[in-house]
Design an enzyme around this catalytic site. Structure first.
Site, PDB file in Angstrom:
ATOM      1  N   PHE A   1       2.814   7.668   9.585  1.00 44.51           N
ATOM      2  CA  PHE A   1       3.438   6.402   9.955  1.00 44.51           C
ATOM      3  C   PHE A   1       4.061   6.556  11.329  1.00 44.51           C
ATOM      4  O   PHE A   1       4.384   7.672  11.773  1.00 44.51           O
ATOM      5  CB  PHE A   1       4.512   6.027   8.921  1.00 44.51           C
ATOM      6  CG  PHE A   1       4.325   4.654   8.316  1.00 44.51           C
ATOM      7  CD1 PHE A   1       3.175   4.336   7.622  1.00 44.51           C
ATOM      8  CD2 PHE A   1       5.305   3.692   8.417  1.00 44.51           C
ATOM      9  CE1 PHE A   1       2.997   3.089   7.050  1.00 44.51           C
ATOM     10  CE2 PHE A   1       5.153   2.442   7.840  1.00 44.51           C
ATOM     11  CZ  PHE A   1       3.991   2.139   7.162  1.00 44.51           C
TER      12      PHE A   1
ATOM     13  N   GLN B   1      14.160  -5.535  15.335  1.00 46.34           N
ATOM     14  CA  GLN B   1      12.836  -4.923  15.333  1.00 46.34           C
ATOM     15  C   GLN B   1      11.766  -5.998  15.163  1.00 46.34           C
ATOM     16  O   GLN B   1      11.750  -6.714  14.164  1.00 46.34           O
ATOM     17  CB  GLN B   1      12.705  -3.898  14.204  1.00 46.34           C
ATOM     18  CG  GLN B   1      11.360  -3.184  14.218  1.00 46.34           C
ATOM     19  CD  GLN B   1      11.323  -2.032  13.232  1.00 46.34           C
ATOM     20  OE1 GLN B   1      10.967  -2.212  12.076  1.00 46.34           O
ATOM     21  NE2 GLN B   1      11.691  -0.847  13.689  1.00 46.34           N
TER      22      GLN B   1
ATOM     23  N   HIS C   1       8.212  -6.194  14.405  1.00 47.55           N
ATOM     24  CA  HIS C   1       7.101  -5.388  13.916  1.00 47.55           C
ATOM     25  C   HIS C   1       5.868  -5.747  14.728  1.00 47.55           C
ATOM     26  O   HIS C   1       5.549  -6.926  14.908  1.00 47.55           O
ATOM     27  CB  HIS C   1       6.863  -5.665  12.431  1.00 47.55           C
ATOM     28  CG  HIS C   1       5.983  -4.667  11.759  1.00 47.55           C
ATOM     29  ND1 HIS C   1       4.637  -4.556  12.038  1.00 47.55           N
ATOM     30  CD2 HIS C   1       6.241  -3.727  10.821  1.00 47.55           C
ATOM     31  CE1 HIS C   1       4.121  -3.604  11.288  1.00 47.55           C
ATOM     32  NE2 HIS C   1       5.074  -3.074  10.552  1.00 47.55           N
TER      33      HIS C   1
ATOM     34  N   LEU D   1       3.456  -9.917   7.338  1.00 54.77           N
ATOM     35  CA  LEU D   1       3.353  -8.517   7.729  1.00 54.77           C
ATOM     36  C   LEU D   1       1.971  -7.932   7.476  1.00 54.77           C
ATOM     37  O   LEU D   1       1.343  -8.167   6.448  1.00 54.77           O
ATOM     38  CB  LEU D   1       4.397  -7.700   6.964  1.00 54.77           C
ATOM     39  CG  LEU D   1       4.612  -6.268   7.436  1.00 54.77           C
ATOM     40  CD1 LEU D   1       5.184  -6.241   8.833  1.00 54.77           C
ATOM     41  CD2 LEU D   1       5.553  -5.551   6.471  1.00 54.77           C
TER      42      LEU D   1
ATOM     43  N   GLU E   1       1.944  -1.037   8.654  1.00 48.56           N
ATOM     44  CA  GLU E   1       1.679   0.062   9.569  1.00 48.56           C
ATOM     45  C   GLU E   1       0.715   1.071   8.949  1.00 48.56           C
ATOM     46  O   GLU E   1       0.100   1.876   9.650  1.00 48.56           O
ATOM     47  CB  GLU E   1       3.001   0.741   9.927  1.00 48.56           C
ATOM     48  CG  GLU E   1       2.992   1.559  11.183  1.00 48.56           C
ATOM     49  CD  GLU E   1       4.414   1.862  11.634  1.00 48.56           C
ATOM     50  OE1 GLU E   1       4.653   3.006  12.028  1.00 48.56           O
ATOM     51  OE2 GLU E   1       5.267   0.958  11.597  1.00 48.56           O
TER      52      GLU E   1
ATOM     53  N   ARG F   1       7.854   1.328  16.728  1.00 46.69           N
ATOM     54  CA  ARG F   1       7.503  -0.090  16.639  1.00 46.69           C
ATOM     55  C   ARG F   1       7.931  -0.891  17.861  1.00 46.69           C
ATOM     56  O   ARG F   1       7.224  -1.803  18.287  1.00 46.69           O
ATOM     57  CB  ARG F   1       8.117  -0.688  15.367  1.00 46.69           C
ATOM     58  CG  ARG F   1       7.446  -0.168  14.103  1.00 46.69           C
ATOM     59  CD  ARG F   1       8.140  -0.666  12.866  1.00 46.69           C
ATOM     60  NE  ARG F   1       7.378  -0.304  11.671  1.00 46.69           N
ATOM     61  CZ  ARG F   1       7.774  -0.577  10.423  1.00 46.69           C
ATOM     62  NH1 ARG F   1       8.921  -1.223  10.225  1.00 46.69           N
ATOM     63  NH2 ARG F   1       7.034  -0.223   9.401  1.00 46.69           N
TER      64      ARG F   1
ATOM     65  N   HIS G   1      11.027  -8.741  12.180  1.00 47.19           N
ATOM     66  CA  HIS G   1      10.834  -8.001  10.937  1.00 47.19           C
ATOM     67  C   HIS G   1      12.126  -7.447  10.345  1.00 47.19           C
ATOM     68  O   HIS G   1      12.321  -7.463   9.135  1.00 47.19           O
ATOM     69  CB  HIS G   1       9.851  -6.863  11.196  1.00 47.19           C
ATOM     70  CG  HIS G   1       9.524  -6.024   9.995  1.00 47.19           C
ATOM     71  ND1 HIS G   1       9.043  -6.564   8.828  1.00 47.19           N
ATOM     72  CD2 HIS G   1       9.593  -4.687   9.794  1.00 47.19           C
ATOM     73  CE1 HIS G   1       8.825  -5.601   7.949  1.00 47.19           C
ATOM     74  NE2 HIS G   1       9.170  -4.458   8.492  1.00 47.19           N
TER      75      HIS G   1
ATOM     76  N   ARG H   1      14.357   1.334  14.059  1.00 43.90           N
ATOM     77  CA  ARG H   1      14.074   1.952  12.760  1.00 43.90           C
ATOM     78  C   ARG H   1      12.641   2.454  12.716  1.00 43.90           C
ATOM     79  O   ARG H   1      11.715   1.759  13.094  1.00 43.90           O
ATOM     80  CB  ARG H   1      14.284   0.938  11.627  1.00 43.90           C
ATOM     81  CG  ARG H   1      13.885   1.489  10.259  1.00 43.90           C
ATOM     82  CD  ARG H   1      14.134   0.482   9.165  1.00 43.90           C
ATOM     83  NE  ARG H   1      13.272  -0.681   9.227  1.00 43.90           N
ATOM     84  CZ  ARG H   1      12.005  -0.716   8.807  1.00 43.90           C
ATOM     85  NH1 ARG H   1      11.426   0.375   8.326  1.00 43.90           N
ATOM     86  NH2 ARG H   1      11.305  -1.837   8.870  1.00 43.90           N
TER      87      ARG H   1
END
Length: 605
Positions: free
Chosen positions: A121, A234, A236, A250, A253, A309, A380, A415
């Site tokens: 990830f 954030q 995404h 979404l 990832e 991200r 996100h 994050r």
């Protein structure tokens, strides 16, 4: 006087996502009475949308992983303004929390030798995400929900909390109404845990569910707690962009973790064009090395699609602005290309990414095993939230705790993917345990019925103003448009000050919101209450972002594009002043102890 029913619990948990459920379990296991209030039906919290996995240094796939590496990855992703103590606790305790889920019945994907499988990830040096296909959040919620019910926690579903009650400055209870009938309820509690999730509905394009209206942030702020790091949003990098009805939903990832690549309209993998200096030693030099990394080659480095991200989102934004985007304003995410590498690629994709296959097939009539997806940045997650003590999760208001996305500290400026789910279970557990201890050692607070009556009266004011007044949906939509346009991925002071002016106008309009009819099933009334919370968190985001005159993590300023050393030593904190205005300050970050500094330095090569 408004009629209401009263419930009495030692610990009241507000929110039934991963953090709220884990807090309720911990508090109940400690032997106190627990009430759990959730805005939707149990099991429908936004946590179910966390698809890729739970970050924990189990070292099941790569034995080089350990808590020190996870800690260093988290701090680097957060640009070193994280609460280092929270990052340390998280990295150390996440493996035990995952094994605990397994013991409670969570069905994880397995390695060939039967251990919990882990995938790559973004921002994680080694494959670290324990997963259940691409439905990990759903399995997490299912497991915690079953255990919560087993322990006999009192659950109050489809309730909206409109205000917290205090007794001499300490938490004492909450005022709420049930969304089905509009009946009011008063909850008395010795300790309260906020676990209400994020603020995504402050923006027009978001992956968040309808619940993400900043309720916990706003409740805590009005109760006197501090909010920290609110400037860090954030975006995404991969949300759906087509068709318009699903824009922002979404795209995990995990697609990139399984070998998916990002291309512009020219077919070029643009992520190789811009690799930050501090990530170059750990990033693949070419496409072949990146592919080998996704297939578990320990000698290979990760592809640039798995950078943090914030960086990936800005790179996508750059391609779109330069006219190299996809037909509908995004870029292409291609997992179908792996048929060049794997003979059974279609079956592999369906097995590894079943939800993504179903999502695109049903919503966009697109087969991801054959064609690339159109994706683009979507609001996100917010790194900011209630400022809490790292060990106990208690805020500056005695007896008021927070965990999960509505708390701040662990993530700093950005994050890492997968850290959210382990954050929920690590700090949800701690919040529940410490809340139970506070409840056991503190006396019964006095409920301020006058304050409760004022909160109820204020919530009903839209009915008194009637339908000829301001429409709640219009106010919410205009707020979302302003935040999306003026306080988005790339910011400037002029635009943010324009947004601040609009917020003041929206406040005036919100005071004129009117609705008609009865309280039963009244979505307009619900929205009028949500708007008040969205206005508070939006103002906190704007003022914090104006104060941070640099670019760092999820906060990028076109007028201050570089990082500034001075801002690497402080967090931005907002608090309600005595006159009701929002007060902004810079709070120094305590120095990191030597053993943690060493862990960071060892991972820089």
């Amino acid at each position: 006087m408004t009629d209401y029913e009263t419930f009495d619990h030692d610990v009241l948990v507000i929110g039934a996502g991963g953090a709220g459920l884990r807090a309720a379990i911990a508090a109940s296991a400690a032997g106190v009475s627990v009430g759990l209030v959730c805005k939707s039906l149990l099991g429908k919290a936004h946590t179910v949308m966390a698809e890729g996995g739970i970050a924990a240094a189990l070292a099941n796939v790569d034995d080089r992983d350990n808590w020190q590496v996870h800690f260093a990855d988290t701090m680097r992703g957060g640009q070193y303004i994280n609460n280092w103590r929270m990052a340390e606790i998280h990295a150390k305790e996440a493996p035990d929390r995952v094994r605990e889920l397994e013991g409670w019945g969570a069905v994880f994907d397995r390695t060939p030798d039967g251990r919990i499988n882990q995938r790559n990830f973004g921002g994680h040096r080694y494959p670290r995400l324990a997963h259940v296909g691409d439905r990990t959040g759903l399995e997490l919620i299912r497991t915690l929900q079953d255990h919560t019910s087993y322990l006999g926690v009192a659950i109050h579903m489809e309730h909206t909390v409109i205000e917290l009650l205090l007794d001499g400055g300490r938490a004492a209870g909450a005022v709420a109404y049930d969304r089905e009938r509009g009946r009011f309820h008063l909850f008395a509690a010795k300790a309260i845990v906020l676990a209400t999730g994020g603020i995504g509905r402050a923006y027009r394009i978001t992956s968040n569910s309808w619940e993400g209206t900043g309720d916990g942030h706003a409740l805590a702020y009005r109760a006197g707690a501090e909010l920290m790091d609110m400037e860090f949003i954030q975006f995404h990098p991969t949300g759906m962009v087509w068709p318009p009805s699903v824009r922002g939903i979404l795209v995990t990832e995990g697609v990139r973790g399984e070998g998916g690549v990002l291309r512009n309209r020219e077919g070029r993998r643009f992520m190789f064009d811009d690799i930050p200096d501090n990530y170059k030693p750990q990033t693949a030099s070419d496409a072949e090395e990146g592919w080998r990394y996704t297939q578990g080659d320990k000698s290979a480095r990760r592809p640039p699609e798995l950078l943090t991200r914030d960086h990936v989102a800005r790179c996508i934004n750059r391609e779109v602005k330069a006219g190299r985007g996809s037909p509908h304003g995004g870029v292409f995410l291609d997992i179908a290309w792996i048929k060049e590498k794997l003979p059974n690629a279609e079956e592999h994709i369906k097995r590894k990414l079943p939800s993504m296959y179903h999502q695109f097939k049903e919503l966009a009539d697109l087969d991801i095993t054959k064609d690339p997806m159109e994706v683009g940045p979507t609001t996100h997650y917010i790194m900011g939230g209630v400022r809490v003590d790292a060990d106990s999760q208690m805020s500056s208001v005695p007896g008021l705790f927070a965990a999960g996305e509505c708390a701040s500290g662990i993530n700093g400026a950005n994050r890492l993917g997968g850290n959210s789910l382990s954050d929920l279970i690590v700090f949800g557990k701690r919040a529940g345990e410490y809340a139970a201890e506070y409840a056991r050692t503190s006396g019964q607070p006095r409920l301020d019925e006058g304050a409760a009556e004022r909160a109820l009266s204020q919530s009903l004011a839209p009915f008194e103003r009637g339908p000829g007044s301001e429409n709640p949906y219009n106010v919410q939509q205009d707020l979302q448009d302003a935040m999306q346009t003026l306080v988005g991925i790339v910011r400037t002071e002029a635009e943010m000050r324009e947004a601040f002016g609009k917020i003041q106008d929206f406040k005036e309009r919100s005071a004129r919101i009117g609705v008609q009819g009865y309280r039963e099933y009244h979505s307009g009334w619900h929205t009028s209450i949500d708007v008040q919370n969205l206005l508070a968190v939006s103002e906190a985001i704007i003022l914090s972002a104006i104060e941070r005159k640099e670019s760092r993590g999820g906060h990028f300023r076109e007028d201050y594009p570089a990082r500034v050393a001075e801002f690497g030593t402080v967090n931005i904190v907002v608090k309600r002043a005595g006159d009701g205005s929002m007060q902004v300050s810079r709070v120094p970050i305590p120095p990191m102890p030597d053993h943690l500094k060493q862990a960071v330095e060892e991972q820089k090569s």
